[in-house]
Design an enzyme around this catalytic site. Structure first.
Site, PDB file in Angstrom:
ATOM      1  CD  GLN A  72     -54.442 -13.534  22.401  1.00  0.00           C
ATOM      2  OE1 GLN A  72     -54.563 -14.473  22.815  1.00  0.00           O
ATOM      3  NE2 GLN A  72     -54.098 -13.504  20.973  1.00  0.00           N
ATOM      4  CD  GLU A  84     -43.531 -16.998  21.870  1.00  0.00           C
ATOM      5  OE1 GLU A  84     -42.488 -16.845  22.522  1.00  0.00           O
ATOM      6  OE2 GLU A  84     -44.799 -17.129  22.554  1.00  0.00           O
ATOM      7  CG  ASP A 121     -51.177 -15.917  15.836  1.00  0.00           C
ATOM      8  OD1 ASP A 121     -50.376 -16.548  16.566  1.00  0.00           O
ATOM      9  OD2 ASP A 121     -52.024 -15.082  16.231  1.00  0.00           O
ATOM     10  CG  ASP A 141     -59.716 -20.396  12.290  1.00  0.00           C
ATOM     11  OD1 ASP A 141     -59.785 -21.305  11.643  1.00  0.00           O
ATOM     12  OD2 ASP A 141     -59.560 -20.543  13.522  1.00  0.00           O
ATOM     13  CB  ALA A 142     -54.472 -22.359  12.013  1.00  0.00           C
ATOM     14  CG  ASP A 200     -46.290 -22.191  18.924  1.00  0.00           C
ATOM     15  OD1 ASP A 200     -46.473 -22.633  20.197  1.00  0.00           O
ATOM     16  OD2 ASP A 200     -45.454 -21.222  18.720  1.00  0.00           O
TER      17      ASP A 200
END
Length: 352
Positions: free
Chosen positions: A142, A197, A217, A248-249, A266
Site C-alpha cells: 500500500q 499504526e 500486522d 498474516d494474522a 483492527d
C-alpha cells in the site's frame, strides 16, 4: 446454507462501498492513491458472511446497541459507547468510511497542494484544508502518507483513504480497546490483528493488568513508517510488553499455541479478494479465532461505517456472522468527525 451474504464489496475500515466507485478522474498534484495488491479470497470464504437483512438487522440494531451501552457504561467513562438512538457521545474513533478517491489540488503557480479531498458518494465529498504534506512512502502492499491538515492536525493516509487524524483518532481506538478490556475481569494477554499504526497497542498498554501484547500486522513498512512519524505512539512501540510480529494474522493465530484473554480486530473491512476478507468469515471465527480465546475471553472487531445510511454495508453483516458463532454478541457505535460518519464495533464474550 440459507441466508448467506452476497459478496461484500466494501473497501476498508478506511474505505467505501463499490456503489461509490464512480469518481470523476481529475489529476492530483500529489497522488497518494495506489492499487493495493491482494490475493483473491478462496471460494470457501465467499459463503459464510451473513447478509445484513437475514436477521432483520435494522430493528435489531437499536436493541443490541442499547444493551451494550448498559453493559459497558458502568465500567467506562461516559461517552465511549453510544446507543443507536441518535444520542451522540464524544468518545470513539475509527478509520474513514468515506470514498477511496482523494486528490490534492494545486493553486495557480504554487508548489504545495492546498486540499486533501475524498469523495463519499457521487454527489458528496469532504475536503480538508492542508498546511503541508509531511511524508510519503510506498510499501509492497500500500501507499502511505502523513499530511498536516488545518482542522484535524496530522492525518495518516493509506491507499488514498483517511486512517486517523491527530484531533479525533482517540475516538476510534478508545472505543475499540477499552470496552473489552474493562469488561474482562483480569486481562493479561492481548492479541491485536492489524493495528500497525500502534494506536491500539497504546490504548491496551494503559491497562495495568496487561502483561503481554502481541501485535501482528502484515506490512512491516507501514509499521516502520508509523513508528517513525506517529510520535504519539512512540512509547507503545518501545514498551517491553509489546511483541511485534510481521505476518498474516490468520496464519499467526493458526500456528500460535497461546490463548489470549482479549483478541482485537483492527483491520480493513471485508472486501472480496482483499487481504482481510477471510478474517471476517464464520469459518475463521469458529475454527481459528474462538479456540484461541482463553476462559472468559473477549473478542472485539472494528465493524465499519454504522450510520443510518451505511450500517448495512458491513456493520450488520459482521454482527450477524458473529451471532452464528458466539452466544453473547454486542455492538456499539460512535461518531468520528474526520470520517463524516458513525463508526461501529462488535464485541463478543465467551462467558455470561
Amino acid at each position: 446454507m440459507a441466508g448467506l451474504v452476497e459478496s461484500t464489496r466494501c473497501a476498508g475500515r478506511r474505505g467505501h462501498s463499490e456503489r461509490r466507485a464512480g469518481w470523476r478522474q481529475q489529476p492530483a498534484t500529489i497522488p497518494l492513491s495506489a492499487t493495493k495488491s491482494s490475493s483473491v479470497a478462496p471460494a470457501s470464504y465467499t459463503e459464510d458472511i451473513y447478509r445484513a437483512s437475514e436477521l432483520d438487522s435494522s430493528p435489531a440494531l437499536c436493541g443490541f446497541a442499547s444493551s451494550c451501552g448498559k453493559m459497558v457504561l458502568g465500567s467506562c467513562e461516559e461517552g465511549i459507547v453510544r446507543d443507536m438512538n441518535g444520542l451522540e457521545n464524544s468518545n470513539g474513533y475509527g478509520h474513514q468510511a468515506a470514498a477511496a478517491k482523494q486528490q490534492l489540488e494545486r493553486e495557480d503557480g504554487e508548489d504545495e497542494s492546498k486540499w486533501y479531498e475524498e469523495e463519499i458518494d457521487d454527489d458528496l465529498k469532504i475536503c480538508y484544508a492542508l498546511n503541508s504534506v509531511l511524508h510519503r512512502g510506498t510499501s509492497k502492499y500500500q501507499e502511505i502518507a502523513l499530511i498536516d491538515t488545518k482542522h484535524f492536525g496530522k492525518a495518516l493516509i493509506i491507499d488514498g483513504k483517511m486512517q486517523s487524524t491527530e484531533v479525533d483518532e482517540f475516538i476510534y481506538h478508545e472505543s475499540l480497546i477499552h470496552p473489552p478490556l474493562l469488561f474482562h475481569p483480569d486481562p493479561k494477554t492481548v492479541f491485536i490483528m492489524g493495528g500497525g499504526e500502534g494506536s491500539a497497542a497504546r490504548e491496551v498498554l494503559r491497562h495495568k493488568t496487561v502483561e503481554r501484547v502481541v501485535m501482528c500486522d502484515i506490512d512491516d513498512e507501514v509499521v516502520e513508517f508509523c513508528r517513525t512519524y506517529l510520535t504519539v505512539n512512540r512509547d507503545a512501540f518501545q514498551s517491553q510488553k509489546l511483541v511485534l510480529i510481521i505476518n498474516d494474522a490468520r496464519a499467526e493465530l493458526e500456528k500460535n499455541g497461546e490463548k489470549f484473554d482479549v483478541i482485537v480486530g483492527d483491520l480493513a473491512d471485508p472486501v472480496v479478494g482483499g487481504p482481510c476478507y477471510q478474517l471476517y468469515t464464520k469459518s475463521f471465527y469458529e475454527h481459528v479465532l474462538k479456540p484461541k480465546l482463553a476462559d472468559q475471553g473477549i473478542f472485539v472487531t472494528q465493524a465499519g461505517p454504522a450510520g443510518v445510511l451505511t450500517h448495512k454495508e458491513v456493520f450488520s453483516s459482521i454482527y450477524n456472522t458473529l451471532r452464528h458463532v458466539f452466544k453473547h454478541v454486542k455492538a456499539y457505535t460512535a461518531h468520528v468527525p474526520s470520517f463524516a460518519d458513525t463508526w461501529g464495533w462488535v464485541m463478543v464474550r465467551t462467558f455470561i
